[in-house]
Design an enzyme around this catalytic site. Structure first.
Site, PDB file in Angstrom:
ATOM      1  N   GLU A 187       0.985  -1.417  -0.448  1.00  0.00           N
ATOM      2  CA  GLU A 187       0.472  -0.127   0.094  1.00  0.00           C
ATOM      3  C   GLU A 187       0.828   1.174  -0.459  1.00  0.00           C
ATOM      4  OE1 GLU A 187      -4.389   1.767   0.063  1.00  0.00           O
ATOM      5  OE2 GLU A 187      -3.259  -0.518  -0.027  1.00  0.00           O
ATOM      6  N   CYS A 203      -1.815   9.368   2.640  1.00  0.00           N
ATOM      7  CA  CYS A 203      -1.907   8.700   1.422  1.00  0.00           C
ATOM      8  C   CYS A 203      -3.387   9.319   1.182  1.00  0.00           C
ATOM      9  CB  CYS A 203      -1.729   7.205   1.579  1.00  0.00           C
ATOM     10  SG  CYS A 203      -2.694   6.209   1.996  1.00  0.00           S
TER      11      CYS A 203
END
Length: 489
Positions: free
Chosen positions: A235, A269
């Protein structure tokens, strides 16, 4: 970050800028020893069954709840923010509760049947966990992003070797103290600390690895895992775009975009980092975004005031400043903010809105991880989609429009894994809906939704022949059937 004396690493307090903590740097030999212990426990943990494993997880959740104040304050020092630190603790407890409820049904999915190709063959499926899962988690959301992988892996029957970031390690002390209250879980979850060398040692020992962090480090993790022929669930970063059409509720869009881009100091993010606004409403929207951004206050000097904290990782300040300098040099205009300030030794980036930005600027190409909002007008939705998709990243996005149909028509063209409609960064709170990361933003099965559990299980098929086994004469030559007329090419 370099190693200190006695195998420790220095840790910087983000609010003071001082090194006020040291964390043990586990050696490769120590990691190998911890992994050996996990392997010794792996079969017993799997044999405990999903109900037994979930009971152990729930007991840990209760132990964490009893230490929520201590854990929250450790995270507060780690990250320089208090409200979200305590939210992390509750979210972690909720994650444990969610998987304890959901895992039993998913574990029961292994079933049997009859082959459609060979009807005499019946089969049964067995779900087989990876014995040891290595997890390397980041500094921006230290607790949640450690447990978002660890909890479903444990529920699936894996043992876990967890290495949190060396930038924010203080929270591991109360985390492990709570773990010691659940001996069955303490034997199969080992928390190790250290820098890149420790992380590499974790990959050397694990049977599968989960990594959350930058693309640059993710590439190294993926290459290392590939050399060992183990799966890597990555990720990575994002450069999330937002598209605001002329029909959108501009007040709602401005409110959501500022929250997403500036909240948590942009250190997430899924923070929005590019905003495309239809030209007809651009002036009005620009005014609203600037007004929203100017209302945001730093949580300095009082940590219990304001909305955003310091930059957690000191080198991030230089990266953000470089993007600002590049943008201004290329003609960008700063509408508010535009500075990184020092307060008490820590570094705070003022909420910043920019315009006159172009696609070649660093702040439009590279992940910022800071509270910058570049505004770009567009004329048609085709142009907005094209520019939004002009990126190496593909984590998530947002679309604001007057109707759901209009928003979805745009959202379905975006090369990203998730799109928030008339809101922003919904993946930060909605963890039970599967989505994949596109492009350089990630690799492997979804950590969201049921896939977050299933990816830790391999499927073994037991194939049962109910007829006589075929003899070797099956391969006798001269048995090619005649070709029927008209069946040739």
């Amino acid at each position: 970050m370099t190693a200190g004396g006695n195998g420790t690493l220095p840790v910087t307090n983000p609010r003071t800028g001082e090194i006020d903590y040291r964390v043990k740097a586990w050696s490769a030999d120590e990691i190998a020893g911890a992994t050996s212990s996990l392997r010794d426990e792996a079969r017993a943990w799997e044999a405990l069954g999903v109900d037994g494993r979930c009971a152990a997880l729930e007991a840990w959740g209760e132990a964490l709840a009893a230490r929520r104040g201590e854990l929250g304050e450790a995270l507060t020092i780690d990250t320089g923010r208090r409200t979200f630190a305590h939210f992390e603790v509750q979210k972690a407890i909720d994650l444990i509760s969610h998987w304890s409820r959901r895992a039993p049904a998913l574990a029961a999915e292994a079933r049997g049947g009859q082959s459609a190709q060979v009807p005499s063959v019946h089969y049964r499926h067995r779900l087989v966990p990876y014995p040891v899962v290595g997890i390397i988690s980041p500094w921006n959301v230290p607790l949640i992003l450690a447990l978002i992988d660890a909890v479903p892996a444990l529920a699936a029957g894996c043992t876990v070797l967890l290495k949190p970031s060396e930038v924010t390690p203080r929270f591991t002390v109360p985390l492990v103290e709570a773990l010691t209250e659940v001996p069955a879980l303490a034997r199969v979850l080992r928390v190790v600390t250290g820098g890149p060398a420790t992380g590499a040692a974790v990959i050397d020992q694990a049977d599968a690895v989960c990594f959350t962090g930058s693309v640059a480090t993710g590439r190294l993790v993926a290459a290392h895992a590939a050399q060992r022929f183990i799966p890597a669930f990555l990720e990575l970063g994002g450069k999330d775009p937002a598209i605001v059409t002329a029909t959108a509720d501009l007040d709602n869009a401005a409110r959501a975009i500022v929250r997403s881009a500036i909240g948590m100091t942009g250190q997430a993010c899924q923070s929005l980092e590019r905003v495309y606004v239809q030209a007809a409403v651009y002036p009005a929207f620009r005014e609203k975004v600037v007004a929203e951004a100017e209302r945001v206050q730093l949580n300095w000097p009082d940590i219990d005031s304001g909305q955003i904290g310091p930059l957690i990782f000191p080198p991030q300040a230089e990266k953000i400043q470089a993007q600002l300098d590049d943008a201004v040099a290329r003609g960008a205009r700063i509408l508010c903010g535009g500075r990184i300030e020092r307060h008490g030794g820590g570094r705070w980036c003022l909420p910043t809105v920019l315009e006159n930005v172009s696609d070649e600027m660093q702040l439009m190409r590279e992940e910022t991880f800071g509270p910058l909002i570049p505004l770009v007008p567009f004329n048609s939705s085709d142009e907005a989609v094209r520019r939004a998709n002009d990126s190496n990243f593909g984590l998530s996005a947002a679309v604001f429009a007057g109707t759901e149909d209009e928003a979805i028509a745009i959202a379905e063209q975006l090369e990203v894994g998730a799109v928030s409609i008339n809101d922003a960064s919904l993946t930060g709170i909605v963890n039970d809906v599967e989505k994949n990361s596109f492009r350089l933003s990630g690799l492997g099965g979804s950590r969201m939704g049921d896939s977050g559990f299933r990816r830790f299980l391999r499927k073994r098929a037991l194939l049962i022949q109910t007829a006589e086994a075929a003899p070797i004469t099956l391969f006798s030559e001269g048995q090619v059937p005649a070709q029927e007329p008209g069946s040739g090419p």
